[in-house]
Scaffold this active site. Structure first.
Site, PDB file in Angstrom:
ATOM      1  N   PRO A 197       0.908  -1.152  -0.025  1.00 45.94           N
ATOM      2  CA  PRO A 197      -0.048   0.094   0.286  1.00 45.94           C
ATOM      3  C   PRO A 197       0.579   1.184   0.312  1.00 45.94           C
ATOM      4  CG  PRO A 197      -0.213  -1.040   2.214  1.00 45.94           C
ATOM      5  CD  PRO A 197       1.224  -1.981   0.798  1.00 45.94           C
ATOM      6  N   GLU A 198       0.277   2.465  -0.641  1.00 45.00           N
ATOM      7  CA  GLU A 198       1.124   3.375  -0.872  1.00 45.00           C
ATOM      8  C   GLU A 198       0.805   4.321   0.024  1.00 45.00           C
ATOM      9  OE1 GLU A 198       3.326   4.928  -3.715  1.00 45.00           O
ATOM     10  OE2 GLU A 198       4.146   2.807  -4.387  1.00 45.00           O
TER      11      GLU A 198
END
Ligand SMILES: [Zn+2]
Length: 297
Positions: free
Chosen positions: A28-29
């Site tokens: 996840p960014e």
């Protein structure tokens, strides 16, 4: 493409079903973490942690000493985000640090939560009757507790550069951080001391939006004294824009891989209006960079 579940799923009879599946092929960014923060914050802020269930002794690392005792009975004063870390400020003055790792997600359950899921490792039972459940199949997530004032000394958090969604982030800040750096601009953007929380996907996206080649030297966006050139202003604005757009998109109904300007689009047409280029991929510092050689200089 792989499909991982990040973000927050809301379950329980008294709350509307607001769960969503976020598809992506990487960790996840920042945008995904920010969405988690926005979902969790109204639930956790102001609530007292009545009971903590730990279903195992560790995630990536063992839970801190007296983890439950230091949490139970405390009120959550606020939930902030720094890079990809979620920081819950507690009434004790300590900070609960949470990181989704590669496969972590939170679930909010009200009332009968049912049987625990297979990878439900941590459950926070709140005074409001809500349970916040952390699920992490691959267990690269992090749960840590910092003593008051411990943020600056934290190995990862202490050295973080400017937060790209903060009001302080602009071309001046970015130019100062890149001045004198001999690495490529793409590699510099992944350095957490230059800008915090910007990952591989949005570094490529921002460079395309700004029309800057990922291969140019990072120092070229600044003058020798560290003042911003036009490229620094364009790049800072592009970083903010791609992150905000990603948050807005992921908050909505659709979140598909086709949303990207360049990322994962090798061989496809450049999306810049009037550009005849084709998206290329090359490896920089072990990571894939996607770019258009025609309109990025
Ligand atoms: Zn192009």
């Amino acid at each position: 493409m792989c499909t991982l579940l990040h973000g927050v799923t809301v379950t329980g009879s008294r709350l509307p079903q607001r769960g969503r599946l976020i598809e992506q092929c990487a960790v996840p960014e920042l945008p995904e973490v920010e969405i988690v923060r926005r979902e969790l914050s109204p639930v956790m802020t102001g609530a007292r942690i009545e009971r903590v269930e730990l279903r195992r002794g560790d995630l990536r690392a063992p839970f801190p000493r007296r983890f439950r005792a230091r949490l139970e009975g405390r009120t959550v004063a606020g939930l902030e985000r720094r890079a990809k870390y979620l920081l819950a400020e507690l009434s004790s003055g300590e900070t609960l640090v949470m990181h989704l790792g590669m496969s972590g997600s939170f679930r909010i359950a009200r009332g009968l939560a049912g049987e625990p899921g297979r990878h439900d490792h941590v459950v926070f039972h709140l005074s409001s009757g809500v349970a916040v459940i952390f699920n992490d199949p691959r267990r690269f997530g992090v749960m840590d507790l910092l003593r008051p004032g411990g943020l600056a000394a934290h190995r990862a958090l202490g050295s973080l550069g400017p937060e790209p969604l903060s009001a302080e982030f602009d071309g001046y800040v970015l130019a100062r951080a890149c001045a004198g750096r001999k690495t490529s601009l793409k590699v510099a953007l992944l350095d957490q001391r230059v800008v915090s929380g910007l990952g591989n996907i949005y570094a490529s996206e921002a460079l395309h939006l700004a029309g800057l080649s990922p291969r140019r030297r990072a120092s070229t966006i600044a003058t020798p004294s560290g003042a911003p050139r036009d490229a620094a202003h364009r790049l800072a604005a592009a970083i903010t824009q791609v992150l905000k757009e990603a948050i807005a998109r992921a908050s909505g109904a659709t979140y598909r891989s086709s949303r990207f300007r360049v990322y994962d689009r090798e061989g496809a047409r450049c999306r810049r209006r009037g550009c005849p280029g084709t998206i290329r991929r090359r490896t920089q510092a072990g990571r894939s960079t996607f770019y258009c050689a025609v309109c990025q200089h």
